[in-house]
Design an enzyme around this catalytic site. Structure first.
Site, mmCIF file in Angstrom:
data_model
loop_
_atom_site.group_PDB
_atom_site.id
_atom_site.type_symbol
_atom_site.label_atom_id
_atom_site.label_comp_id
_atom_site.label_asym_id
_atom_site.label_seq_id
_atom_site.Cartn_x
_atom_site.Cartn_y
_atom_site.Cartn_z
ATOM 1 N N ASP A 123 0.844 -1.202 0.000
ATOM 2 C CA ASP A 123 0.000 0.000 0.000
ATOM 3 C C ASP A 123 0.887 1.263 0.000
ATOM 4 O O ASP A 123 1.947 1.279 0.640
ATOM 5 C CB ASP A 123 -0.865 -0.055 1.269
ATOM 6 N N HIS A 162 -7.961 9.001 5.039
ATOM 7 C CA HIS A 162 -7.456 7.933 5.907
ATOM 8 C C HIS A 162 -7.730 8.293 7.365
ATOM 9 O O HIS A 162 -7.560 9.445 7.757
ATOM 10 C CB HIS A 162 -5.937 7.776 5.713
ATOM 11 N N HIS A 182 -9.999 4.502 -1.125
ATOM 12 C CA HIS A 182 -9.106 4.629 0.044
ATOM 13 C C HIS A 182 -9.906 5.210 1.199
ATOM 14 O O HIS A 182 -10.967 5.798 1.008
ATOM 15 C CB HIS A 182 -7.914 5.525 -0.303
ATOM 16 N N THR A 235 -7.758 1.627 9.566
ATOM 17 C CA THR A 235 -7.953 2.146 10.925
ATOM 18 C C THR A 235 -8.940 1.322 11.753
ATOM 19 O O THR A 235 -8.649 0.973 12.899
ATOM 20 C CB THR A 235 -8.434 3.615 10.845
HETATM 21 P P1 13P Z 1 -8.527 3.848 6.657
HETATM 22 O O1 13P Z 1 -7.411 3.908 7.639
HETATM 23 O O2 13P Z 1 -9.406 5.033 6.708
HETATM 24 O O3 13P Z 1 -9.287 2.569 6.778
HETATM 25 O O4 13P Z 1 -7.882 3.877 5.197
HETATM 26 C C1 13P Z 1 -7.177 2.781 4.747
HETATM 27 C C2 13P Z 1 -6.523 3.050 3.448
HETATM 28 O O5 13P Z 1 -7.054 3.702 2.562
HETATM 29 C C3 13P Z 1 -5.196 2.461 3.234
HETATM 30 O O6 13P Z 1 -4.641 2.842 2.019
#
Ligand code: 13P
Length: 302
Positions: A82, A180, A208, A233
């Protein structure tokens, strides 16, 4: 069973109107939790790690664990890197056996983003590895990539078309208003923009910032063509919260098997709720058929 390139499964998801969740795992325990979650629901799965986790655990250990999980749980599973900004780390992960990588050059001007994406495409297209790129800028914090709300930028639909033409990238993450991390209010998702982009490009789109988006918004994004949803998250929080609660209850606990069992169960429950939400429950066998006998074995270059 070995790890698969995620392009075919995501294309199928886009064609059929469902989503596949890509879970960011921070430990090998978390990796097994999401694999078990997907297997119980007969769902295809993408496991992903940030560069920070690659540094922490080592790419070879992550690949070995992912292969063991796909072997044990018998589900089509891809391993994705990622938000990578560093070409060398990206190549190291491909060499170790990652089957998908994100080159994140979204902080650069359009032409430089194209150049950096093409540099990765040049390698990946010969190695049966999926590539994801980002256009616009997703706000929030992911590992050591921090984008203030004021600097977040939505993707421009005409640029998405041009970008695909110039790079041939098989999966695209256009910024459309999600961020994020956990939101202070509800996210302001630009559905019209998603629709425009999806009407102009036929590659699977990547959502994302998949944590804490209201369920109906997730379903709408998926129905519009966002075929991969990243969740970090909420998974991390569920896992850690279970450990915290264990220690609140038993401050002198010392046996990791006790608190990790609870953490793994919490991660698994969260993963199952997301898998059901995007509608890929029960799709593993049909996705597996797309790959036939052509599972890669992760032994890529020399
Ligand atoms: P979150 O932390 O909001 O779930 O986002 C994850 C993400 O997009 C990782 O690239």
């Amino acid at each position: 069973m070995v790890l698969v390139n995620s392009t075919p499964m995501l294309k199928e998801a886009r064609k059929s109107g469902y989503g596949i969740v890509a879970f960011n795992v921070h430990s090998l325990d978390m990796l097994y939790s999401v694999a078990e979650a997907a297997a119980e629901l007969d769902a295809p799965l993408i496991v992903q790690t940030t560069v920070g986790t690659v540094r922490n655990l080592g790419p070879e250990n992550i690949v070995a664990a992912a292969k063991a999980a796909s072997e044990e749980y018998k589900i089509p599973m891809a391993l994705h890197l990622d938000h990578c900004t560093d070409y060398d780390v990206l190549i190291k992960c491909i060499r170790a056996g990652y089957t998908s990588v994100m080159i994140d050059a979204s902080m650069h001007e359009f032409d430089e983003n194209v150049r950096r994406t093409n540099q990765v495409m040049d390698v990946a297209k010969f190695l049966d590895v999926n590539v994801e790129a980002e256009l616009g800028k997703v706000g929030g914090v992911e590992d050591d990539i921090v984008v203030d709300e004021a600097d977040a930028q939505k993707a421009v639909p005409s640029e998405c078309v041009k970008f695909i033409e110039l790079t041939g990238v098989p999966t695209l993450a256009p910024a459309i208003g999600t961020a994020h991390g956990i939101y202070s209010g509800d996210p302001d998702i630009d559905f019209e923009r998603i629709e425009k982009i999806a009407n102009l490009v036929d590659v699977p789109l990547v959502l994302h910032g998949g944590s804490a988006i209201p369920d109906e918004d997730v379903r709408r994004c998926v129905s519009l063509g966002m075929s991969k949803m990243n969740v970090s998250t909420e998974l991390k929080n569920a896992y850690s919260q279970a450990i915290k609660e264990h220690f609140e209850d038993k401050p002198n606990a010392l046996d990791p098997r006790q608190y990790l069992t609870k953490a793994k169960q919490a991660a698994k429950d969260l993963a199952q709720s997301k898998i059901k939400l995007v509608g890929c429950q029960g799709k593993a066998s049909e996705v597996q058929a797309l790959y036939g006998n052509e599972y890669k074995d992760g032994a890529l270059i020399g």
